[in-house]
Structure formats: structure tokens, C-alpha cells
Design a protein around this motif. Structure first.
Motif, mmCIF file in Angstrom:
data_model
loop_
_atom_site.group_PDB
_atom_site.id
_atom_site.type_symbol
_atom_site.label_atom_id
_atom_site.label_comp_id
_atom_site.label_asym_id
_atom_site.label_seq_id
_atom_site.Cartn_x
_atom_site.Cartn_y
_atom_site.Cartn_z
ATOM 1 N N THR A 27 0.834 -1.205 0.000
ATOM 2 C CA THR A 27 0.000 0.000 0.000
ATOM 3 C C THR A 27 0.866 1.252 0.000
ATOM 4 O OG1 THR A 27 -1.761 -1.225 1.084
ATOM 5 C CG2 THR A 27 -1.860 1.179 1.271
ATOM 6 N N ALA A 51 -6.588 3.972 3.608
ATOM 7 C CA ALA A 51 -5.877 2.843 2.983
ATOM 8 C C ALA A 51 -4.837 2.272 3.948
ATOM 9 C CB ALA A 51 -5.213 3.302 1.688
ATOM 10 N N ALA A 55 -4.884 -1.468 5.306
ATOM 11 C CA ALA A 55 -3.753 -2.358 5.041
ATOM 12 C C ALA A 55 -3.269 -3.006 6.339
ATOM 13 C CB ALA A 55 -2.622 -1.578 4.382
ATOM 14 N N PRO A 74 -4.171 -2.951 -2.762
ATOM 15 C CA PRO A 74 -4.514 -1.542 -2.938
ATOM 16 C C PRO A 74 -5.189 -1.286 -4.295
ATOM 17 C CG PRO A 74 -2.121 -1.835 -2.880
ATOM 18 C CD PRO A 74 -2.725 -3.195 -2.761
ATOM 19 N N VAL A 116 -8.111 -2.763 -0.116
ATOM 20 C CA VAL A 116 -7.584 -1.525 0.467
ATOM 21 C C VAL A 116 -7.923 -0.437 -0.547
ATOM 22 C CG1 VAL A 116 -5.461 -0.279 1.019
ATOM 23 C CG2 VAL A 116 -5.717 -2.674 1.721
ATOM 24 N N LEU A 118 -7.540 3.159 -2.164
ATOM 25 C CA LEU A 118 -6.609 4.294 -2.227
ATOM 26 C C LEU A 118 -7.306 5.624 -2.484
ATOM 27 C CD1 LEU A 118 -3.986 2.516 -4.471
ATOM 28 C CD2 LEU A 118 -3.546 3.280 -2.136
#
Ligand SMILES: NC(=O)C[C@H](N)C(=O)O
Length: 488
Positions: A27, A51, A55, A74, A116, A118
Motif C-alpha cells: 500500500t 488505505a 492495510a 490496494p 484496500v 486508495l
């Protein structure tokens, strides 16, 4: 450690499974890429702190042996999907800083599988456009050219740009008339629009409800299969969601296509199509043949009516769906002298030119006196197009066509000519009208070094064949070129 942003989603998941790196490391590498990629304007909102938390939580789950399909990967989300507590604006001023109190079903599925997130990706306003230039946030830029700003395609231009520039391992997108496949073609990425009803529309901002369908933009065909497995699934909250199993499409990738019948529709050869696109299509035929497929000429006789029908049906549905933005419920409100004036001012200021154009077309074709001449006729054309495909499936199992009639073009080149812009969808709208799955696979470069995609269309609910054929095409094309990293 080598650059983790170069990995495919599949390899990144594998690397985390083997303990080569953590989600936190993966990430961080992508956050760095996003920060370095600001020039591409692919994101409308960053959610980097979120994020990082996700993570960390993912690594903790993995340590306990809890591993979801997208565990720790991600990814990024087109800003048309509602995300709880995170600004969702559909590329429009009218939604302002709207922050939903609920999560779209598609992103909820992905979160449950360990995604995850972003950030939220740029797009044409309300997904209306083919270049990302109708976004109220300025266009996302195609990473393939340094000396001139090129469009990444649209409406999922931010998704395509971010994946092509290695800012995320994959992204969600939506496709009403070509919005996943055309940007994928313009950026050397893979994009699939599944069968209508595979992905729930619940919590996705509506454009044209009988055509809208979510799907992924990814780096490889297998990555697209993994993402679609997570995004799909029955949802009782969407009445058009299909209650069918979600196959493990990633297993179809790499399988033999010996004996598969691939149809080549003669109507997709159009006047003015660049020679290189025709040549690439011919090359695609040779690749499929060499892989053991049988090539069958087919006819889809109503193809030429598809684009005009789409530009009646889609605006008609849009004019109805967008009636809800009235300054009373969400986002922008411009006070007027009375209620009608408030509506008028809010909608005039809040919507961009293309959205207003579509609302006007839609209102016109639905109005008394014109309904039969336009809307009803377009619906009849739609039935003919469905029938064309039904007839074709007697002869073939998948159809190969170009994805788009051109490579990426310069920012500003087509904005003042809506018809030129609409022509981008000429090869992609038919599958939306018929509800069929279609994928774009990067297959070659044009003389200016820009990517071109080929499209494979399948029977309803037969994404398996589409993935199988797409993976064979990907293998044969061997498209490995990446844009030079001029932006960071
Ligand atoms: N949403 C889409 O599929 C975009 C399509 N190019 C349109 O402008 O309607």
C-alpha cells in the motif's frame, strides 16, 4: 525490494500469501505512486489514511489466517460508487461534497474480500462522455504521451489512467455504452463489462438504469477475472440483479480455445476506420486461428442503428434518473426567488453542458407526441439487436471486433462536436443494448505508439468463454509495453 507497483494483482496477492511483503508495504508503494502521479488527475479524492488503516487491518487478518479474495490489495474506486463516509460526487458539481451514509453493494463486496481503497477516481460527469473531459474536476490524463495531453477515454478515464500508470492494482469502473472498454483500449489495460445484472447497481449513481453495469479495469485478463469475481453476486436490493452463481473465472484464463467458434461480424467494418485498426483486427483473427479457434463470418444486420438507439434510450433514462438532483436533498443548492427558481438555478449551475444536453434530449424523446417516434422506436431497435445476437449464437461462441474506432486523441479535439464524441461507442454500445458481456484486451500499438484494444463479446452469463478467449488473445498479442514514466 523491487518496485511493488509493477506487479499484477495476481502476483501481488501471491507475494503477500508467500510472505514476501505485507499489505502495508504494498500500500505504501502505491500511495507513493499516487502522490507522484498527481499530474494525471486520475483521482478526485485520496483516501490514503484510510488505505493505511485498511492495510494494517488486512495484515492482522492474514496473520490469523483470514484471507479474502482481494486481501490487502490496494485498489481504487470510480467516483460513481457510493462509499460510506467518503465523498462521492460522480464528477459533478451538483453533488458537492456529498458523503453517503451507505456503501454500494459492489464496493461492499470488495471490502468484505479485503480491498484496500486508495481513493475515488475521476470520470465524466455522471458517466456521460468518452474522454473524461465532461468531469467538473478537469480531465484525467492518459499516461501514454508526454509531449501532448491525451484523453484516457471515458467515462472511466480515471480508472484507466490510474491502472495504466501503476497507481493501483486494479479499479472499479462502469459501462453504459462503452465506458469500461473504450478507456481500457485507450490506455493498454483490460476492461470487462459483464452480463447486465451480474453486478448489483445498488449504491452506484444511476445514469441509464437498463444499460449501466459495473466491471473492473485491470492490468491483465486474469486480474480482471479476480476483480469481477469479487464485484459480482446476487443482491436483493437491486431488482435487476441476477440470482446466479459466480463462477471462478480466473480458472478459465489460460484454458485452450481449440474448437471455439469465433464470429467476425461484417457490419463492424465501417467507413473511415483507420487501416491499422482493421489490420489489428485481421491479426486478431490469425491469432485466434493459430490458437485452435474456428473463425466464422457472421452478420449483425441492425448494428448501424445501435448508436442512434443508444443516444435515445440512454438520455431518456438519464433525464428521469437525474430529476432527483433538485437542490433539496443532496449537494448543491442555489437559492432562487421561489421553489421553481431554486430548482432552475441549482440545476443550471450544478450540471455541466453535456449532462444538460442529455437531459434535454431525454426529456424531448419522452415527451407526448415524440415518444412513439423516438423512444418507442429505439426500444424496437433494441429488440432487433438482441435478436441479431441470438441468431449469431447459433453459429459462434464468441465475437471478435475492434474495441474503439480510434486510439486516444488529444484533450480538446472532440469536445465541441458531440456526434464525433458519441462515435467512440460505435463498437461497444451493442453489448449494452443486448445486456451481453464484452471485454477489451490490449492487442497492439498504432503508428504513434498508442495502445489499441480488441473486443470479445460473449453470450449472456457466459463470461467463462469470454475470459478463456481473452486470455488466449492476450497470450498471442503479448502486449507488454508500458508508458514511459514521465509524470513522476
Ligand atoms: N457511460 C458510458 O458508457 C459512456 C458513453 N460514452 C456515454 O457517453 O454515454
Amino acid at each position: 525490494m523491487s518496485d511493488l507497483t509493477q506487479l499484477s494483482l495476481f502476483d501481488a496477492l501471491d507475494g503477500m500469501a508467500k510472505g514476501d511483503f505485507s499489505s502495508v508495504e504494498l500500500t505504501e508503494a502505491h500511495i507513493k505512486a499516487c502522490e507522484g502521479g498527481k499530474k494525471l488527475n486520475a483521482f478526485i479524492s485520496d483516501t490514503h489514511d484510510l488505505a493505511r488503516e485498511q492495510a494494517k487491518a488486512s495484515d492482522a487478518r492474514r496473520a490469523k489466517g483470514e484471507v479474502g479474495l482481494l486481501e490487502g490489495a490496494p485498489l481504487a474506486v470510480k467516483d460513481l460508487f457510493c462509499t460510506e463516509g467518503v465523498k462521492t460526487c460522480a464528477g459533478s458539481k451538483i453533488l458537492g461534497d456529498f458523503s453517503p451514509t451507505y456503501e454500494s453493494s459492489v464496493t461492499a463486496n470488495m471490502k468484505a474480500d479485503g480491498m484496500v481503497m486508495l481513493g475515488k477516481l475521476n470520470l465524466d460527469e455522471f458517466a456521460m462522455g468518452s474522454s473524461n473531459e465532461t468531469s467538473a474536476y478537469g480531465p484525467a490524463i492518459n499516461p501514454w504521451r508526454k509531449d501532448e495531453d491525451l484523453v484516457p477515454g471515458g467515462s472511466s478515464g480515471g480508472s484507466a489512467s490510474a491502472v495504466a500508470a501503476d497507481m493501483c492494482l486494479g479499479a472499479t469502473a462502469t459501462d453504459t455504452g462503452g465506458s469500461i472498454r473504450q478507456p481500457a483500449s485507450f490506455t493498454g489495460t483490460v476492461g470487462i463489462k459483464p452480463t447486465y445484472g451480474r453486478c448489483s447497481r445498488w449504491g452506484t449513481v444511476a445514469f441509464a438504469s437498463s444499460l449501466d453495469q459495473a466491471g473492473p479495469i485491470a492490468k491483465t485478463v486474469k486480474d480482471a477475472a479476480i476483480l469481477l469475481e469479487s464485484m459480482s453476486g446476487y443482491d436483493p436490493k437491486d431488482s435487476t440483479s441476477l440470482n446466479v452463481d459466480v463462477p471462478k473465472w480466473s480458472n478459465a484464463c489460460g484454458q485452450s480455445i481449440k474448437g471455439l467458434r469465433i464470429g467476425i461480424p461484417k457490419e463492424y467494418t465501417i467507413d473511415g476506420m483507420p487501416e491499422e485498426i482493421q489490420a489489428l483486427w485481421d491479426q486478431g483473427v490469425e491469432w485466434m486461428k493459430a490458437a485452435g479457434a474456428e473463425i466464422v463470418p457472421i452478420s449483425l444486420p441492425h448494428t448501424k442503428y445501435a448508436l442512434p438507439a443508444y443516444y435515445v434510450v440512454a438520455p431518456a433514462e438519464a433525464s428521469s434518473n437525474l430529476a432527483r438532483y433538485d437542490g433539496m436533498r443532496y449537494g448543491l443548492r442555489v437559492e432562487g426567488e421561489d421553489l421553481a427558481d431554486t430548482y432552475e438555478r441549482t440545476r443550471t449551475e450544478g450540471f455541466g453542458q453535456e449532462v444538460r444536453r442529455r437531459i434535454m434530449i431525454g426529456t424531448y424523446v419522452l415527451s407526448a407526441g415524440y415518444y412513439d417516434a423516438y423512444y418507442l422506436r429505439a426500444q424496437k431497435v433494441r429488440s432487433r439487436i438482441v435478436q441479431d445476437f441470438e441468431n449469431a449464437w447459433q453459429k459462434c461462441d464468441a465475437i471478435l471486433t475492434p474495441t474503439a474506432p480510434s486510439a486516444a486523441f488529444a484533450v480538446g479535439r472532440k469536445v465541441s462536436d458531440p456526434v464525433q464524441m458519441y462515435l467512440n461507442d460505435i463498437f461497444t454500445v451493442t453489448t449494452n443494448l443486448a445486456g451481453l458481456p464484452g471485454i477489451s484486451v490490449p492487442a497492439g500499438l498504432d503508428k504513434n505508439g498508442l495502445p489499441l484494444g480488441l473486443q470479445l463479446i460473449g453470450r449472456a452469463l457466459d463470461e467463462e468463454t469470454v475470459f478463456k478467449a481473452a486470455s488466449a488473445l492476450e497470450g498471442a498479442a503479448g502486449f507488454k509495453t508500458k508508458p514511459a514514466k514521465w509524470w513522476s
